[in-house]
Design an enzyme around this catalytic site. Structure first.
Site, PDB file in Angstrom:
ATOM      1  N   CYS A  89      -6.022   4.557  -3.493  1.00  0.00           N
ATOM      2  CA  CYS A  89      -6.219   3.176  -3.031  1.00  0.00           C
ATOM      3  C   CYS A  89      -7.427   2.450  -3.613  1.00  0.00           C
ATOM      4  O   CYS A  89      -7.292   1.453  -4.316  1.00  0.00           O
ATOM      5  CB  CYS A  89      -6.346   3.157  -1.510  1.00  0.00           C
ATOM      6  SG  CYS A  89      -4.954   3.843  -0.610  1.00  0.00           S
ATOM      7  N   HIS A  93     -11.276  -2.205   1.660  1.00  0.00           N
ATOM      8  CA  HIS A  93     -11.489  -0.836   1.145  1.00  0.00           C
ATOM      9  C   HIS A  93     -12.429  -0.773  -0.055  1.00  0.00           C
ATOM     10  O   HIS A  93     -12.390   0.172  -0.836  1.00  0.00           O
ATOM     11  CB  HIS A  93     -10.138  -0.175   0.784  1.00  0.00           C
ATOM     12  CG  HIS A  93     -10.196   1.330   0.842  1.00  0.00           C
ATOM     13  ND1 HIS A  93      -9.223   2.145   0.308  1.00  0.00           N
ATOM     14  CD2 HIS A  93     -11.128   2.162   1.365  1.00  0.00           C
ATOM     15  CE1 HIS A  93      -9.521   3.406   0.502  1.00  0.00           C
ATOM     16  NE2 HIS A  93     -10.685   3.446   1.149  1.00  0.00           N
ATOM     17  N   ASP A  95       0.849  -1.197   0.000  1.00  0.00           N
ATOM     18  CA  ASP A  95       0.000   0.000   0.000  1.00  0.00           C
ATOM     19  C   ASP A  95       0.884   1.246   0.000  1.00  0.00           C
ATOM     20  O   ASP A  95       1.653   1.459   0.947  1.00  0.00           O
ATOM     21  CB  ASP A  95      -0.891  -0.044   1.252  1.00  0.00           C
ATOM     22  CG  ASP A  95      -2.088   0.877   1.147  1.00  0.00           C
ATOM     23  OD1 ASP A  95      -2.156   1.684   0.201  1.00  0.00           O
ATOM     24  OD2 ASP A  95      -2.972   0.783   2.028  1.00  0.00           O
ATOM     25  N   ASP A  96       0.807   2.035  -1.053  1.00  0.00           N
ATOM     26  CA  ASP A  96       1.547   3.310  -1.148  1.00  0.00           C
ATOM     27  C   ASP A  96       3.068   3.124  -1.165  1.00  0.00           C
ATOM     28  O   ASP A  96       3.809   3.969  -0.661  1.00  0.00           O
ATOM     29  CB  ASP A  96       1.185   4.265   0.008  1.00  0.00           C
ATOM     30  CG  ASP A  96      -0.249   4.776  -0.054  1.00  0.00           C
ATOM     31  OD1 ASP A  96      -1.024   4.250  -0.852  1.00  0.00           O
ATOM     32  OD2 ASP A  96      -0.577   5.700   0.708  1.00  0.00           O
ATOM     33  N   ASP A 144      -0.577  -0.639  -4.726  1.00  0.00           N
ATOM     34  CA  ASP A 144      -1.856  -0.148  -5.266  1.00  0.00           C
ATOM     35  C   ASP A 144      -1.749   1.244  -5.879  1.00  0.00           C
ATOM     36  O   ASP A 144      -2.595   1.652  -6.666  1.00  0.00           O
ATOM     37  CB  ASP A 144      -2.958  -0.184  -4.189  1.00  0.00           C
ATOM     38  CG  ASP A 144      -2.723   0.817  -3.072  1.00  0.00           C
ATOM     39  OD1 ASP A 144      -1.565   1.236  -2.842  1.00  0.00           O
ATOM     40  OD2 ASP A 144      -3.723   1.185  -2.410  1.00  0.00           O
ATOM     41  N   ASN A 145      -0.703   1.973  -5.498  1.00  0.00           N
ATOM     42  CA  ASN A 145      -0.423   3.286  -6.101  1.00  0.00           C
ATOM     43  C   ASN A 145       0.987   3.676  -5.677  1.00  0.00           C
ATOM     44  O   ASN A 145       1.626   2.978  -4.878  1.00  0.00           O
ATOM     45  CB  ASN A 145      -1.453   4.362  -5.689  1.00  0.00           C
ATOM     46  CG  ASN A 145      -1.675   4.449  -4.199  1.00  0.00           C
ATOM     47  OD1 ASN A 145      -2.696   4.009  -3.688  1.00  0.00           O
ATOM     48  ND2 ASN A 145      -0.705   4.997  -3.488  1.00  0.00           N
TER      49      ASN A 145
HETATM   50 CA   LIG Z   1      -2.736   3.027  -1.487  1.00  0.00          CA
END
Ligand SMILES: [Ca+2]
Length: 478
Positions: free
Chosen positions: A75, A132, A35-36, A280-281
């Site tokens: 996200c 999410h 994540d990130d 995810d990003n």
């Molecule tokens: Ca994210």
């Protein structure tokens, strides 16, 4: 046994045998999501800040897709694209679920997930970690194709869990709100370690049945909590507490990737497990925008939230020892949408006609020489982008100035950092790619909801919250 029944059973077995031999054993499918995580924060992309030996080894065990994209620089839309294999703008999941209304919002019921497709194909399906994609009962993972679920439902969660601490279920950021199935569970530990424990247990529960596991760590998203086990390994010369927090989360993630691969090897599953790893990003490297975590996207420009390369191009590895080459790089553009198409094909499932992704296996083995995609496209609020060959056409958001760039054109082969805008020099290319984007956009629908005023810089009334993301150092016994 009835003689006639016995003959029927034998005949059925005889009829199915060639089919089973032709199909071969079906691989387990493991999707590991960070994540990130910044493009430039892993060793194989040149980082020398902290070692990431297990991520590097995972990349080296298969194919590193150096132009691996996600469908959104934030996200939830990115996850909606991946899990359906469809551009999320096709079904209105363009923004993160809005704070305060999240219980009404989620992945639309008509959309099938990769878990649905693989369950239909006979796979056991599990999700461990961040969801999410909605947190009211209609949207929970168990209603979206997953047999098993352990994790949290919203955008972010604390890492250091304490059984005795009061749970808090806020709109975006929960504390001590870990679900097993539909029930919340009191638990102590560190989420990255706990999620791995659950992932290994899921694998071991399945016996000979093929499985699909979506393992969505919350590392390295905020809050930047430091567990001393990992924080003590961050080099002393790094003094920024936020950066120390981020790197502690990265070290924890890397160690746990190692645990996963060791377990697959020790249980004889290494060659029969197809692994995808991606983020995810991009990293959130600009204060105070969008859950700033100090992530480093170098050599790419831009951050989480932007359709510049730093927001949408991510670490992206595909490993299937014995089937895919090891230690290979693949530079043609691929996207998280391809994971569903690839996984369904590998599982011998039925590929739905409305998927936007491609089966990557023949491209990654070298059997197919062309590009998997002629064009890739992005839309997030006013932001737009198209990738075609080496060209990138992009209209990105300047958060500080609250303005759009207008169409800019970059040659990513010569200029991966998007520094040299060639729009004025190549107006015909701009026109052609802008048309391609418009044609793609005709099949999108309006967003079902808008972004949050405090969390989405593309929201018209966006006001960043500078108090977010404090690093906190805490010690929890193992
Ligand atoms: Ca994210």
């Amino acid at each position: 046994m009835n003689k006639r029944l016995l003959i029927s059973i034998l005949a059925l077995g005889w009829a199915l045998t060639p089919l089973l031999i032709a199909a071969g054993p079906r691989p387990n499918i493991l999707v590991i999501l960070a994540d990130d995580l910044g493009y430039g924060d892993v060793g194989v992309h040149g980082s020398r800040v902290v070692p990431t030996p297990h991520l590097d080894a995972l990349a080296a065990s298969g194919v590193r897709c150096t132009s691996g994209y996600v469908t959104a620089p934030i996200c939830a839309p990115s996850r909606a694209g991946f899990i359906t294999g469809r551009y999320q703008t096709r079904f209105g999941f363009e923004h993160n679920p809005r704070v305060g209304d999240e219980n009404k919002l989620g992945l639309p019921a008509g959309q099938q997930t990769l878990a649905d497709h693989l369950r239909t194909a006979g796979y056991a399906t599990g999700l461990v970690g961040k969801w999410h994609l909605g947190f009211s009962p209609a949207y929970l993972p168990q209603t979206r194709g997953f047999d098993d679920y352990f994790g949290f439902l919203v955008a972010m969660h604390n890492f250091i869990l304490e059984r005795e601490a009061a749970p808090k279920f806020e709109a975006a950021y929960s504390r001590n709100m870990i679900y097993r199935g539909r029930e919340r569970q009191k638990i102590s530990g560190y989420t990255t370690d706990l999620f791995t424990d659950e992932a290994l247990a899921f694998m071991d529960r399945q016996g000979e049945k093929p499985w699909f596991l979506y393992l969505a760590y919350n590392a390295v998203h905020t809050p930047l909590e430091i567990l001393s086990t990992y924080g003590d390994r961050v080099p002393a010369e790094i003094t920024d507490p936020d950066r120390r927090g981020y790197l502690s989360l990265l070290i924890g993630l890397d160690d746990n990737i190692g645990r996963i691969r060791t377990h697959l090897r020790e249980t004889g599953r290494e060659k029969n497990t197809l692994i995808f790893f991606f983020s995810d990003n991009g990293g959130a490297g600009r204060k105070p925008f969008l859950s700033y975590n100090t992530g480093n996207n170098a050599p790419l420009r831009g951050d989480k939230g932007q359709v510049l390369e730093g927001g949408i191009r991510v670490p992206f590895f595909v490993s299937w020892p014995g089937t895919l080459p090891a230690g290979a790089n693949y530079d043609k553009p691929v996207i998280s949408l391809d994971i569903a198409a690839t996984a369904i094909a590998a599982a011998g499932g039925v590929t739905p006609p409305d998927l936007d992704g491609k089966n990557l296996i023949p491209f990654l083995t070298g059997e197919k020489k062309g590009h998997p995609h002629d064009t890739l496209h992005w839309r997030l609020g006013p932001q737009r982008a198209t990738r075609s060959g080496n060209w990138k056409l992009v209209d990105w958001r300047n958060f500080a100035a609250k303005s759009q760039s207008g169409w800019e054109l970059y040659d990513l082969l010569a200029d991966v950092g998007e520094k040299n805008n060639l729009a004025a020099r190549h107006p015909a290319v701009v026109a052609e790619l802008a048309q391609a984007w418009e044609r793609w956009n005709e099949k999108n629908i309006a967003p079902r909801w808008q972004g949050s005023s405090t969390e989405d810089p593309t929201a018209p009334e966006f006001r960043p919250n500078p108090k977010k993301s404090p690093a906190t150092s805490r010690t929890v016994p193992r």
